[in-house]
Design a protein around this motif. Sequence first.
Motif, PDB file in Angstrom:
ATOM      1  N   ASP A 134      -1.039  -1.176  -4.394  1.00 60.86           N
ATOM      2  CA  ASP A 134      -2.273  -0.456  -4.090  1.00 60.86           C
ATOM      3  C   ASP A 134      -1.856   0.992  -3.879  1.00 60.86           C
ATOM      4  OD1 ASP A 134      -4.706   0.470  -3.311  1.00 60.86           O
ATOM      5  OD2 ASP A 134      -4.993  -0.937  -1.654  1.00 60.86           O
TER       6      ASP A 134
ATOM      7  N   ARG B  46       0.868  -1.187   0.000  1.00 61.16           N
ATOM      8  CA  ARG B  46       0.000   0.000   0.000  1.00 61.16           C
ATOM      9  C   ARG B  46       0.899   1.229   0.000  1.00 61.16           C
ATOM     10  NH1 ARG B  46      -3.031  -1.638   5.325  1.00 61.16           N
ATOM     11  NH2 ARG B  46      -0.804  -1.881   5.799  1.00 61.16           N
TER      12      ARG B  46
ATOM     13  N   LEU C 267      -1.598   2.976   5.057  1.00 59.28           N
ATOM     14  CA  LEU C 267      -0.565   2.867   4.024  1.00 59.28           C
ATOM     15  C   LEU C 267       0.693   2.282   4.649  1.00 59.28           C
ATOM     16  CD1 LEU C 267      -0.830   6.306   2.123  1.00 59.28           C
ATOM     17  CD2 LEU C 267      -1.570   4.064   1.288  1.00 59.28           C
TER      18      LEU C 267
END
Length: 316
Positions: free
Chosen positions: A124, A94, A142
């Motif tokens: 992502d 992420r 994240l």
Amino acid sequence: MELRHLKYFLAVAETRNFTQAAANCYVAQSALSQQIARLEKTVGAALFSRTSRSVRLTAAGELLEPLARRILADVDNAQAAVDALAGLRRGRLRLGLVQTLVGSIDMVEVMAEYHARHPGIDFDVANAPSSEMTAAVLSGGLDVAVVGLGSHEVPDGLDHRLLGSDPLMVIVPHDHSLADRDVIGLADLPESHQLIQFARGTGLRGQVEAAFARAGVEPGRHFEVGQVYDMVRLAARGIGVTVVPRWSVFAAGSPLGPYPQGVLPEGARALRLSDAEAVHDVSVVYDSKRLAPAAAAFLDVVDRHTDVVDERRPPD
């Protein structure tokens, strides 16, 4: 308390809508509402205040939201650690990416090398203001983010590596009263100028406002634009003046260039700032205490693509 309950809770917290949250989670709304009710029974408090027109978090819901994000992020990290035993053959990274970068690093090349080394890791990618992405790294939303912040601007609790610094430049229309100068101070701008600003919450916005503060002047009338490319084009058309990183204008890989000084784009002039502190810093931020193997491998690739800059560089 089950993990799916927390996932459903966060889906409602993010959308403020049970119908949309159920659709995002691929479950029936009645099933989602039932699971939320079970979670509320488990924690012993209502998590949402519901009316026919709105859904809001209660005080208990606001307390649970960051904790739920961390719990789910830790579960993801635990899975990633297990995956690491298999040589990072599968998993997810992420990643947050700021729109404005510096010349010391090409994130496309970084991502390409990372994918070549770890093809089973899915990206992502999020693009958002730096303030939002640092908050997401802190909350576990994240794994790592490249943000437009310098060392002194990174929030407490996050580790960081300064990737580079890029001088800020003032873009004015060709017929501006200062267009014939190469170097100016922000205090030289006419009081009546209109400033084309980057979006609120971005690192660049904060760095530009700090430069005006050092100059002892107010930014003046301004409006916000969400793309650096549009900011420069609007300045070229005489809508106002803007302040952007040099690399976003003159880099070979930028959407605007390269343009030689005085020719970018047609109708615009780029002026250097006399303020040596007026720079756009870019850093990679992460939480070393909760760093997933996929994120650690990404940082290794970043290190191979750039020499970390320890001190700010003044304009050339």
